[in-house]
Design an enzyme around this catalytic site. Structure first.
Site, PDB file in Angstrom:
ATOM      1  N   GLY A   1      27.725  37.973  30.833  1.00 54.65           N
ATOM      2  CA  GLY A   1      28.329  39.297  30.804  1.00 54.65           C
ATOM      3  C   GLY A   1      28.343  39.868  29.403  1.00 54.65           C
TER       4      GLY A   1
ATOM      5  N   LYS B   1      44.506  46.923  32.536  1.00 62.47           N
ATOM      6  CA  LYS B   1      45.154  46.922  33.852  1.00 62.47           C
ATOM      7  C   LYS B   1      46.484  46.175  33.793  1.00 62.47           C
ATOM      8  CE  LYS B   1      41.005  47.231  36.760  1.00 62.47           C
ATOM      9  NZ  LYS B   1      40.228  46.567  37.839  1.00 62.47           N
TER      10      LYS B   1
ATOM     11  N   TYR C   1      45.986  39.391  36.440  1.00 61.26           N
ATOM     12  CA  TYR C   1      46.104  39.089  35.013  1.00 61.26           C
ATOM     13  C   TYR C   1      47.396  38.321  34.723  1.00 61.26           C
ATOM     14  CZ  TYR C   1      42.312  42.397  33.867  1.00 61.26           C
ATOM     15  OH  TYR C   1      41.111  43.060  33.744  1.00 61.26           O
TER      16      TYR C   1
END
Length: 374
Positions: A18, A133, A163
């Site tokens: 990524g 977030k 999270y």
């Protein structure tokens, strides 16, 4: 492979293909990397892409972190060597309960293998990448209460968030190892393997507009066009993660990680328009005038033609873009800005000019043959 001594730090980057993972591998392999020289293992669910340089890793490991048996089979050979785990991977689902179950299972499976033998485990630190977030909630279309700039000691929102679960999972292992959490903003980097890649999403949109002779219309609101937002350069994020992994003062702390400046989408759109040679069109009102997400669902064939005609690394539009998430960000009703005060106070002083970063990563995507050269 580099020679390893009992003092050699050994990094395992899970999610290495990524944007954040690629930058981490590059940063760890630099002779000037803090705490180095490092031995670097990289892991991902899929085979290594053709654009990924083999010189960045001492070993590439392909495994499914959701499968405890596959995780054990593939990581057991290095489990007694890894000193630092860099967790920069996620799986996204339509509801947060599924996000919690999936992402916590993946991290739990990996930690179990790396710590199962307490007498031989060398794991000293775990780096967890999350994002904003944490402050606005998992549903970008219905973002929760926000009072920017976001700072790390803000109270958690009163609804599920994977999270939070991952942070608590790491804390539960104390004092077996230390940890750090890195809350990025919109990550700007280079990869065709990131779920949320806003830069590649907007670049493909610009190229499709150019090919069709269509205006490069801003799909967001007038509010976001004129107000501030921030971003996280993937290279800067890697620097902060390595700094926290080797700095005693940063242990067991959460840090925001943004470039340290702010931008308007008006300025961002202007730069993209210059790079790709398209006509920028600002929003007309407070609400987006066209259904960008639905419109782009019909453009897969156009992107296929661009890939074919330019001999690009083979990608599918729906696999390399995040039109829904990008649309939500460009229609926020608040300024998406994080405070970097804590990071600076603890000793990390890195910064990046976001609009220069944008140009740099577009050029990198071209070099990787993910975007056309011109």
């Amino acid at each position: 492979m580099e020679l390893e001594t009992p003092e050699t730090p050994v990094a395992l980057v899970v999610g290495v293909t990524g944007m954040a993972g690629l930058s981490l591998a590059e940063a760890l392999k630099k002779p000037t990397a803090l705490g180095g020289p490092w031995k670097v293992y990289g892991a991902a669910r899929r085979p290594k892409p053709t654009w990924f340089s083999p010189s960045l890793l001492d070993l590439y490991i392909q495994f499914n972190a959701l499968d405890p048996h596959d995780t054990c089979k593939n990581l057991s050979i290095i489990s007694e060597h890894v000193t630092h785990l860099f967790w920069v991977v996620l799986q996204a689902h339509d509801n947060e309960e599924a996000n919690i179950a999936t992402n916590s299972s993946m991290l739990s499976n990996v930690l179990h293998v790396l710590t199962s033998n307490s007498t031989t485990s060398r794991l000293r630190h775990v780096t967890l990448q999350t994002g904003t977030k944490h402050y606005i909630g998992p549903d970008l279309d219905h973002a929760g209460p926000s009072d920017p700039p976001f700072h790390e000691n803000m109270t958690r929102l009163p609804y599920p968030n994977f999270y939070y679960v991952l942070e608590d999972l790491l804390a539960s292992y104390s004092p077996a190892f230390t940890w750090s959490v890195h809350r990025s903003s919109i990550i700007i980097g280079a990869s065709s393997r990131s779920i949320y890649n806003m830069l590649l999403t907007l670049a493909t949109y610009a190229l499709i507009c150019r090919r069709e002779g269509a205006p490069f219309r801003y799909p967001g609101s007038r509010y976001t066009w004129e107000h501030f937002c921030d971003a996280s350069d993937a290279g800067l994020l890697a620097q902060q993660q390595i700094w926290a992994a080797v700095s005693d003062s940063a242990k067991n702390q959460a840090f925001n990680c943004t470039n340290g400046d702010v931008f308007t989408w008006k300025a961002f759109w202007t730069v993209l328009s210059e790079i790709f040679g398209v006509e920028p069109v600002p929003p007309c009102g407070d609400i987006a005038e066209f259904n960008w997400v639905e419109e782009m669902k019909e453009k897969g064939g156009v992107w296929d033609a661009i890939v074919r005609e330019n001999g690009l690394h083979e990608t599918k539009l729906e696999e390399i873009t995040c039109f829904g998430a990008s649309n939500a960000v460009m229609n926020f009703g608040f300024q998406h800005v994080s405070s970097m005060n804590k990071s600076r106070e603890f000793g990390f002083l890195g910064y990046v000019d976001t609009l220069k970063s944008l140009r740099k990563w577009i050029e990198r995507l071209r070099e990787m043959n993910i975007l056309p050269k011109t």
